[in-house]
Every structure is written in structure tokens, then in C-alpha cells.
Design a protein around this motif. Sequence first.
Motif, mmCIF file in Angstrom:
data_model
loop_
_atom_site.group_PDB
_atom_site.id
_atom_site.type_symbol
_atom_site.label_atom_id
_atom_site.label_comp_id
_atom_site.label_asym_id
_atom_site.label_seq_id
_atom_site.Cartn_x
_atom_site.Cartn_y
_atom_site.Cartn_z
ATOM 1 N N ASP A 1 0.835 -1.212 0.000
ATOM 2 C CA ASP A 1 0.000 0.000 0.000
ATOM 3 C C ASP A 1 0.864 1.254 0.000
ATOM 4 O OD1 ASP A 1 -2.408 -1.301 -0.122
ATOM 5 O OD2 ASP A 1 -2.688 -1.387 2.054
ATOM 6 N N ALA A 2 1.912 1.240 0.820
ATOM 7 C CA ALA A 2 2.789 2.411 0.895
ATOM 8 C C ALA A 2 3.508 2.633 -0.440
ATOM 9 C CB ALA A 2 3.803 2.238 2.021
ATOM 10 N N MET A 3 3.935 1.554 -1.076
ATOM 11 C CA MET A 3 4.594 1.713 -2.377
ATOM 12 C C MET A 3 3.603 2.234 -3.409
ATOM 13 S SD MET A 3 7.344 -1.429 -2.512
ATOM 14 C CE MET A 3 7.940 -1.103 -4.164
ATOM 15 N N GLY A 4 2.371 1.751 -3.340
ATOM 16 C CA GLY A 4 1.322 2.254 -4.231
ATOM 17 C C GLY A 4 1.126 3.755 -4.058
ATOM 18 N N GLU A 5 1.099 4.200 -2.798
ATOM 19 C CA GLU A 5 0.938 5.640 -2.517
ATOM 20 C C GLU A 5 2.085 6.441 -3.123
ATOM 21 O OE1 GLU A 5 -1.401 7.607 -1.377
ATOM 22 O OE2 GLU A 5 -2.615 5.772 -1.378
ATOM 23 N N ALA A 6 3.311 5.939 -2.987
ATOM 24 C CA ALA A 6 4.477 6.639 -3.536
ATOM 25 C C ALA A 6 4.382 6.727 -5.061
ATOM 26 C CB ALA A 6 5.754 5.919 -3.127
ATOM 27 N N ILE A 7 3.903 5.654 -5.668
ATOM 28 C CA ILE A 7 3.757 5.635 -7.130
ATOM 29 C C ILE A 7 2.700 6.670 -7.555
ATOM 30 C CG2 ILE A 7 2.961 4.217 -9.077
ATOM 31 C CD1 ILE A 7 4.359 1.808 -7.564
ATOM 32 N N HIS A 8 1.583 6.733 -6.812
ATOM 33 C CA HIS A 8 0.573 7.769 -7.112
ATOM 34 C C HIS A 8 1.192 9.153 -7.002
ATOM 35 C CE1 HIS A 8 -2.290 4.679 -7.215
ATOM 36 N NE2 HIS A 8 -2.629 4.621 -5.937
ATOM 37 N N GLY A 9 1.980 9.346 -5.934
ATOM 38 C CA GLY A 9 2.604 10.651 -5.721
ATOM 39 C C GLY A 9 3.511 11.021 -6.886
ATOM 40 N N PHE A 10 4.248 10.058 -7.378
ATOM 41 C CA PHE A 10 5.205 10.283 -8.458
ATOM 42 C C PHE A 10 4.483 10.653 -9.750
ATOM 43 C CE2 PHE A 10 8.057 8.486 -11.820
ATOM 44 C CZ PHE A 10 9.160 9.286 -11.585
ATOM 45 N N PHE A 11 3.367 9.985 -10.035
ATOM 46 C CA PHE A 11 2.682 10.208 -11.319
ATOM 47 C C PHE A 11 1.550 11.232 -11.228
ATOM 48 C CE2 PHE A 11 4.500 5.945 -12.330
ATOM 49 C CZ PHE A 11 5.225 6.342 -13.445
ATOM 50 N N ARG A 12 1.254 11.719 -10.012
ATOM 51 C CA ARG A 12 0.112 12.611 -9.845
ATOM 52 C C ARG A 12 0.148 13.818 -10.794
ATOM 53 N NH1 ARG A 12 -0.434 12.753 -4.240
ATOM 54 N NH2 ARG A 12 -1.614 10.809 -4.387
ATOM 55 N N PRO A 13 1.288 14.537 -10.881
ATOM 56 C CA PRO A 13 1.305 15.710 -11.777
ATOM 57 C C PRO A 13 0.959 15.326 -13.216
ATOM 58 C CG PRO A 13 3.289 15.634 -10.416
ATOM 59 C CD PRO A 13 2.561 14.353 -10.171
ATOM 60 N N ARG A 14 1.496 14.212 -13.670
ATOM 61 C CA ARG A 14 1.251 13.785 -15.058
ATOM 62 C C ARG A 14 -0.215 13.406 -15.260
ATOM 63 N NH1 ARG A 14 4.337 8.952 -18.280
ATOM 64 N NH2 ARG A 14 2.532 8.270 -19.477
ATOM 65 N N LEU A 15 -0.767 12.657 -14.298
ATOM 66 C CA LEU A 15 -2.163 12.232 -14.415
ATOM 67 C C LEU A 15 -3.088 13.445 -14.349
ATOM 68 C CD1 LEU A 15 -1.967 9.026 -12.196
ATOM 69 C CD2 LEU A 15 -2.293 9.086 -14.679
ATOM 70 N N ALA A 16 -2.727 14.440 -13.519
ATOM 71 C CA ALA A 16 -3.545 15.659 -13.399
ATOM 72 C C ALA A 16 -3.526 16.428 -14.715
ATOM 73 C CB ALA A 16 -3.008 16.526 -12.264
ATOM 74 N N ARG A 17 -2.359 16.511 -15.335
ATOM 75 C CA ARG A 17 -2.242 17.188 -16.648
ATOM 76 C C ARG A 17 -3.136 16.520 -17.681
ATOM 77 N NH1 ARG A 17 3.178 17.526 -15.812
ATOM 78 N NH2 ARG A 17 3.626 15.735 -17.160
ATOM 79 N N GLN A 18 -3.105 15.187 -17.647
ATOM 80 C CA GLN A 18 -3.907 14.431 -18.625
ATOM 81 C C GLN A 18 -5.393 14.680 -18.425
ATOM 82 O OE1 GLN A 18 -2.522 10.440 -18.273
ATOM 83 N NE2 GLN A 18 -0.850 10.737 -19.690
ATOM 84 N N GLN A 19 -5.775 14.780 -17.149
ATOM 85 C CA GLN A 19 -7.186 15.010 -16.866
ATOM 86 C C GLN A 19 -7.622 16.391 -17.313
ATOM 87 O OE1 GLN A 19 -7.720 14.030 -12.783
ATOM 88 N NE2 GLN A 19 -8.724 12.085 -13.269
#
Length: 380
Positions: A357-375
Motif C-alpha cells: 500500500d505504501a509503495m502504491g501511494e508513492a507511485i501515485h505521488g510520483f505520477f500525480r502531476p502527469r495524471l492531473a495534466r492528462q485530466q
Amino acid sequence: MSGARIAGDDDRTRFVLDLDKQIDPVISALGDPHRLIIDLPEVEFSVPEETGKTGRGLISDWRYGLFATGKSRIVMDLNAPVRVDNTLFLPSIDDQPARLVVDLVSSTDGEFAEFIEESRAARIEKTKKTAAKSDKLTAPKDSKKPLIVLDPGHGGIDTGATGVAGTLEKAIVLDFANLLKEKLDADGLYDVRMTREDDTFVALGRRVEIGHELEADLFISIHADSVRVGRKLARGATVYTLSDKASDQLAGELADIENMSDVIAGVELDEEPTEVTDILLDLARRETRSFSVYFAQTLVDELKSAVRLINNPHRSAGFKVLKAHDVPSVLVELGYLSNEHDEKLLISDEWRERMADAMGEAIHGFFRPRLARQQAAPSQ
Ligand code: ZN
């Protein structure tokens, strides 16, 4: 394979395998250190766990396992240069199993060097024949989703570390990678791939290539190693990134252990490529490294509140598996199998859930800016 025996002395050593069917072995040699390699079609190894740990005569020890799909391999570490004097197959008679017998005699360095050369020539010839079938991964990339490659370490003939209670690194890192993939797949935001999905050996260079061929956005190698010194002290999770010079002694020692994987499996090492002085490649490499470091820091921040970390949890060293110039890459040591407390955690479901779960959270954190841009720009 249901049994194996070694007989003889330093001049002449006989290696015997009990088999249930006739097989045609291909025997080759590798130097530095001296090794003898027996390639077989896929066979099941139902032998006691201790098999191979101790040798006799010219063989100091040996290991076995799946080398690739459909291919099994035996790698022997030799005490001296050898020559294969005789190879014979004895069919099964009455209640006796069929046997493969390989007779080794001690030889000279010069003769062994010739043996290595012949092996190499035979291997190149074979590669030519199978080259057409080589499965280069194309990148059927879903343009929107970040592509993550999970890389469970070791596999097949390379078991990795063994825990105090007998846990095998290659098995727990695969279990953990499967759990993490399941969680990431459930989020639906990523395209998640694995460098191996079963107990197969994958060479370090191939792991790097997979990340590159898939044009991965993130590469996470997963391990749980063992250290020789400081068994009590070395515990907790660690996140490693690539550096030319190891950040500390433990990091250097671990990179050496990891980089041995190909030697253990008897893979011929490529010459280190001469560093290309290409300004664009250099820029790409530098950018990739800063993304790797950024992800490592994000990961450490996330793990801090979930699991026990080693002191200075972000470390670096010359790990071969992290050398893709274009894929941000980190190596996570989930914990140390050389520490009995860590070993207990590594096999506990509760701990694995928390870690994943913690690694999943870190991965979300890493890709959040990119995913937000896409949205924000869905038409692109
Ligand atoms: Zn490892």
C-alpha cells in the motif's frame, strides 16, 4: 531429476544425475571463475534442499534450476581447470533410474581456455539459429497510462538470498511483486508489467532491456537480500538508486551481491560497453537519474510511516539492473533475509499489505502531476 552424486578426487571426478527420461545435455565452460555448465531441456528437480551445497574433487559446489522457459541448467563451480573426459547416458534398467554420467579430469589453464572458446563459438552458432525466434518486446503502449515495470529479483537457477529460517528471496520477491501489481491494476491508472512472472531466471541486462523496450516510465526492482557482516544491524527497508560510487559500505556490498546474478546462472558477461560520449545521451541519463532520485525520496517518505526503515534509507551504488539511461529506476530491498526479525515480517501477510500500500501511494505521488495534466487536457 531425482538424485545426484559426485565421486572421485582432484584428478578425476564423476558427476551422476538420476533421470526419468533420456536427455541430451549441452556442456560448456566459462572462466573467471571457472565454471562448467550443463544445459538440459526443462526437467523437474526433485532433490533434497541441500543438494549441490557441497561438492567433491574438482567440483566445489553446484546449483540447478530453470534457466528459461523450457530450459534447465546446472552450473558447477570448479576448484581447478577441467576437461570433459566422457559423457554417457545409461538407460533405466529394472528399478534403476536412467543416469547421465559426466566424467571430469583435471586439466591445464590453457586447455580450459580453449574449452571456453569452443563453448563460445558453439553458443554464437546456436544464437544465430534461434535469433529469428527471439521475442523482442514491442511497446503496445496505452498512450495515456504510465507504464510501470516491476522487477522481482533473481529466479530459477539464481535463488538469491536464503533466510535464517530458509525463506528464498526469489520466491518472496515474486509474491510481493504480484501483490503490488494486483493493487496497481485495481487502481486502473497504470499499465503494469513484470520482468518475470514465474520461477525463471532473467539476466540483468535483459531486465534493463525490458524496461527500455517497453518505454517504461518507472522501473522498480524488488529484492530482500542477505548481508555477511552486521546481520543484527542490517534490517529494515532500503531504497537504492544508481551511482558510480557506493554511498556506503553496505550499499557497495549489496550491489556486488546483486551484480553476481549472471555469474551464478552461468551467463556470459558482455564486455562493459565503452561509455559513449554523446551529449544527448548524457543529458537523458542525467534527467533519468534525477527522476530516479525524486522517486526514491517520495518512496522513502511514504514508507517511513508504514514500515521499519534502515537508517539512511536512501542509498546508492553501481547496480547493473538500474542502468537504463532512459527509464527512472530504483531498487527496493524490502528487508534483510539475514535478519531473523526481518524474515518474519517479509513472510507476514499483514506486513506485505502495508508495504505494498505504501509503495502504491508513492507511485501515485510520483505520477500525480502527469495524471492531473492528462485530466485537464483529455482531448490530447
Ligand atoms: Zn537480491
